[in-house]
Enzyme design. Structure first.
Site, PDB file in Angstrom:
ATOM      1  N   LYS A   9       0.862  -1.265   0.197  1.00  0.00           N
ATOM      2  CA  LYS A   9       0.027  -0.156  -0.021  1.00  0.00           C
ATOM      3  C   LYS A   9       1.002   1.272  -0.089  1.00  0.00           C
ATOM      4  O   LYS A   9       2.096   1.258   0.231  1.00  0.00           O
ATOM      5  CB  LYS A   9      -0.975   0.053   1.173  1.00  0.00           C
ATOM      6  CG  LYS A   9      -2.027  -1.076   1.178  1.00  0.00           C
ATOM      7  CD  LYS A   9      -2.814  -1.132   2.280  1.00  0.00           C
ATOM      8  CE  LYS A   9      -4.041  -2.087   2.299  1.00  0.00           C
ATOM      9  NZ  LYS A   9      -5.122  -2.234   3.135  1.00  0.00           N
ATOM     10  N   ASN A 115      -2.065   0.075   6.781  1.00  0.00           N
ATOM     11  CA  ASN A 115      -1.356  -1.285   7.542  1.00  0.00           C
ATOM     12  C   ASN A 115      -0.486  -1.934   6.302  1.00  0.00           C
ATOM     13  O   ASN A 115      -0.438  -3.227   6.075  1.00  0.00           O
ATOM     14  CB  ASN A 115      -2.633  -2.133   7.863  1.00  0.00           C
ATOM     15  CG  ASN A 115      -3.616  -2.285   6.563  1.00  0.00           C
ATOM     16  OD1 ASN A 115      -3.496  -1.692   5.558  1.00  0.00           O
ATOM     17  ND2 ASN A 115      -4.862  -3.036   6.695  1.00  0.00           N
ATOM     18  N   HIS A 118      -2.014  -5.520   1.256  1.00  0.00           N
ATOM     19  CA  HIS A 118      -3.189  -6.025   1.102  1.00  0.00           C
ATOM     20  C   HIS A 118      -2.886  -7.421   0.638  1.00  0.00           C
ATOM     21  O   HIS A 118      -1.946  -7.830   0.063  1.00  0.00           O
ATOM     22  CB  HIS A 118      -4.002  -5.430   0.034  1.00  0.00           C
ATOM     23  CG  HIS A 118      -5.046  -5.742  -0.729  1.00  0.00           C
ATOM     24  ND1 HIS A 118      -6.319  -5.932  -0.031  1.00  0.00           N
ATOM     25  CD2 HIS A 118      -5.108  -6.817  -1.706  1.00  0.00           C
ATOM     26  CE1 HIS A 118      -7.049  -6.811  -0.666  1.00  0.00           C
ATOM     27  NE2 HIS A 118      -6.431  -7.276  -1.814  1.00  0.00           N
TER      28      HIS A 118
HETATM   29  O1  CDP Z   1      -7.170  -5.973   4.445  1.00  0.00           O
HETATM   30  P1  CDP Z   1      -7.981  -6.981   4.892  1.00  0.00           P
HETATM   31  O2  CDP Z   1      -8.552  -7.946   4.121  1.00  0.00           O
HETATM   32  O3  CDP Z   1      -7.332  -7.754   6.183  1.00  0.00           O
HETATM   33  O4  CDP Z   1      -9.103  -6.062   5.850  1.00  0.00           O
HETATM   34  P2  CDP Z   1     -10.624  -5.572   5.228  1.00  0.00           P
HETATM   35  O5  CDP Z   1     -11.658  -5.760   6.288  1.00  0.00           O
HETATM   36  O6  CDP Z   1     -11.046  -6.275   3.821  1.00  0.00           O
HETATM   37  O7  CDP Z   1     -10.636  -4.171   4.895  1.00  0.00           O
HETATM   38  C1  CDP Z   1      -9.926  -3.412   3.828  1.00  0.00           C
HETATM   39  C2  CDP Z   1      -8.793  -2.450   4.291  1.00  0.00           C
HETATM   40  O8  CDP Z   1      -9.642  -1.344   4.872  1.00  0.00           O
HETATM   41  C3  CDP Z   1      -7.981  -2.655   5.349  1.00  0.00           C
HETATM   42  O9  CDP Z   1      -6.840  -3.326   4.954  1.00  0.00           O
HETATM   43  C4  CDP Z   1      -7.961  -1.300   5.959  1.00  0.00           C
HETATM   44  O10 CDP Z   1      -6.789  -0.603   5.362  1.00  0.00           O
HETATM   45  C5  CDP Z   1      -9.181  -0.556   5.926  1.00  0.00           C
HETATM   46  N1  CDP Z   1      -9.951  -0.651   7.245  1.00  0.00           N
HETATM   47  C6  CDP Z   1     -10.053   0.573   7.856  1.00  0.00           C
HETATM   48  O11 CDP Z   1      -9.497   1.276   7.523  1.00  0.00           O
HETATM   49  N2  CDP Z   1     -10.902   0.313   9.036  1.00  0.00           N
HETATM   50  C7  CDP Z   1     -11.586  -0.712   9.614  1.00  0.00           C
HETATM   51  N3  CDP Z   1     -12.123  -0.378  10.585  1.00  0.00           N
HETATM   52  C8  CDP Z   1     -11.282  -1.809   8.576  1.00  0.00           C
HETATM   53  C9  CDP Z   1     -10.559  -1.659   7.568  1.00  0.00           C
HETATM   54 MG    MG Z   2     -10.093  -7.568   2.423  1.00  0.00          MG
END
Ligand code: CDP
Ligand code: MG
Length: 296
Positions: A9, A115, A118
Site C-alpha cells: 500500500k 496497514n 493487502h
Molecule cells: O485488508 P483486509 O482484508 O485484512 O481487511 P478488510 O476488512 O478487507 O478491510 C480492507 C482495508 O480497509 C483494510 O486493510 C484497512 O486498510 C481498511 N480498514 C479500515 O480502515 N478500518 C477498518 N475498521 C477496517 C478496515
Molecule cells: Mg479484505
C-alpha cells in the site's frame, strides 16, 4: 500452486518498506508472477474496495489508496492465499504489533487503515483482483480442449505425419528408443520453420517482377553517397526480383495441391531468404567497389 493477489500500500511504498516486504515474501517462498507499480485514481481505488462501500472507513480508505503509488503483485505458492494473509498479520496494525509483531503489518503498518499491505481473502477475490490489475495475464496456461485440438491439427499433425511416414519407411524394425531418437533427428532436420538457403540457379528473374517507383526516402538517406544509394537501389531490385520468383513458386505450389502451412511470429522463410539474397548482393557489390578502388 495457488495464485493470490497482494499489494503493497502507499504508506509502505512511500516509506521505502516495499524493499523489505518484497524480500520477506521471497524468503517466505512466494514466487512473484507479476509486479507493477501503479498509481490508483480515486475512482479505481473506490472500485477495488467496492465491497466496503457504505462502511464508516470507506472514504478514508479510498483517499489513502489513491494517495500514492502501490505495488500490485501476483504471488504463487502452495496455499498462497492463506499463506500471504498469515505473513501480513491482522488487519489492524495496532493489533498486529501486539499479537504478531513479526508480521508485515506488525512491522510496517501504523493503524487500522494504514496497514502496509493487502491480500485477497478467497480464490474468487484473488481472481477478481488479479484481473483488476493484470487483465491480460493468463491464469490458466492450458488452453481449452477445442483450441488445443485445432492447434494440434494445424501445427503439429502435418509435420508429424510426414515424419512418422518416413520413420515407417526407413526404420520399419526399429525398437522404441531407436524410433523416438530417429524421429527426433528427423524433426530437427525437417523443421518447417528453419530458414532455407535457395540456390542461385533456382532464381529465374523476370522483368515484370521489378518493383517500380522505388523511393529512396526524403531526408533519411541524404548522408549516403550516390554510390551507396545506387547500391541500395540495386539491392532492393534484386530482392524484389526474388520476391517475384517466390510469389510465382507459391502460386505453382498451390496449384500442385494443399501443403502444410505453419505461421510463426518469426520472419517467414521467404522473407528470410529474400533478406539473405539482398545481403549476398550487398556483399558482392561491396567487393566490386573495393576492387574498383584498388584498380582505379
Ligand atoms: O485488508 P483486509 O482484508 O485484512 O481487511 P478488510 O476488512 O478487507 O478491510 C480492507 C482495508 O480497509 C483494510 O486493510 C484497512 O486498510 C481498511 N480498514 C479500515 O480502515 N478500518 C477498518 N475498521 C477496517 C478496515
Ligand atoms: Mg479484505
Amino acid at each position: 500452486m495457488q495464485k493470490t493477489f497482494a499489494m503493497i500500500k502507499p504508506d509502505a511504498v512511500s516509506a521505502g518498506y516495499h524493499h523489505n516486504i518484497l524480500q520477506e515474501l521471497e524468503l517466505g517462498g512466494f514466487a512473484i508472477v507479476s509486479k507493477a507499480r501503479v498509481q490508483l485514481t480515486r475512482a479505481r481505488a473506490a472500485e477495488f474496495y467496492a465491497e466496503h462501500k457504505g462502511k464508516h472507513f470507506y472514504e478514508k480508505l479510498v483517499d489513502f489508496m489513491s494517495s500514492g503509488p502501490v505495488i500490485a503483485l501476483v504471488l504463487a505458492k502452495e496455499e498462497a492465499i492463506t499463506g500471504w494473509r498469515t505473513l501480513m498479520g491482522p488487519t489492524n496494525s495496532v493489533v498486529a504489533k501486539e499479537q504478531k509483531p513479526d508480521s508485515l503489518r506488525g512491522k510496517y503498518g501504523t493503524d487500522g487503515t494504514y496497514n502496509a499491505c493487502h491480500g485477497a481473502d478467497s480464490p474468487a477475490s484473488a481472481a477478481r483482483e488479479i484481473k483488476f490489475f493484470f487483465p491480460r495475464l493468463i491464469l490458466d496456461p492450458l488452453p481449452d480442449p477445442a483450441t488445443a485440438k485445432t492447434f494440434i491439427i494445424d501445427h503439429l499433425q502435418p509435420t508429424l505425419v510426414k515424419g512418422l511416414t518416413a520413420l515407417c519407411k526407413q526404420k520399419p524394425s526399429a525398437d522404441k528408443m531407436e524410433a523416438i531418437t530417429w524421429l527426433a533427428h528427423w524433426l530437427l532436420d525437417n523443421n518447417p520453420n528453419k530458414p532455407r538457403t535457395v540456390d542461385h540457379d533456382q532464381l529465374e528473374l523476370k522483368p515484370e517482377d521489378e518493383e517500380e517507383g522505388f523511393d529512396l526516402g526524403e531526408g533519411g538517406q541524404v548522408e549516403k553517397s550516390v554510390e551507396e544509394m545506387e547500391q541500395d537501389l540495386a539491392a532492393t531490385r534484386v530482392q524484389s526480383h526474388f520476391r517475384g520468383y517466390q510469389a510465382r513458386r507459391n502460386v505453382q505450389k498451390k496449384k500442385e495441391g494443399p501443403k502444410v502451412s505453419i505461421q510463426t511470429h518469426e520472419m517467414a522463410d521467404d522473407e528470410k531468404s529474400a533478406v539473405k539474397i539482398q545481403a549476398l548482393y550487398r556483399g558482392h557489390a561491396g567487393r566490386k567497389r573495393v576492387k574498383g578502388l584498388k584498380t582505379g
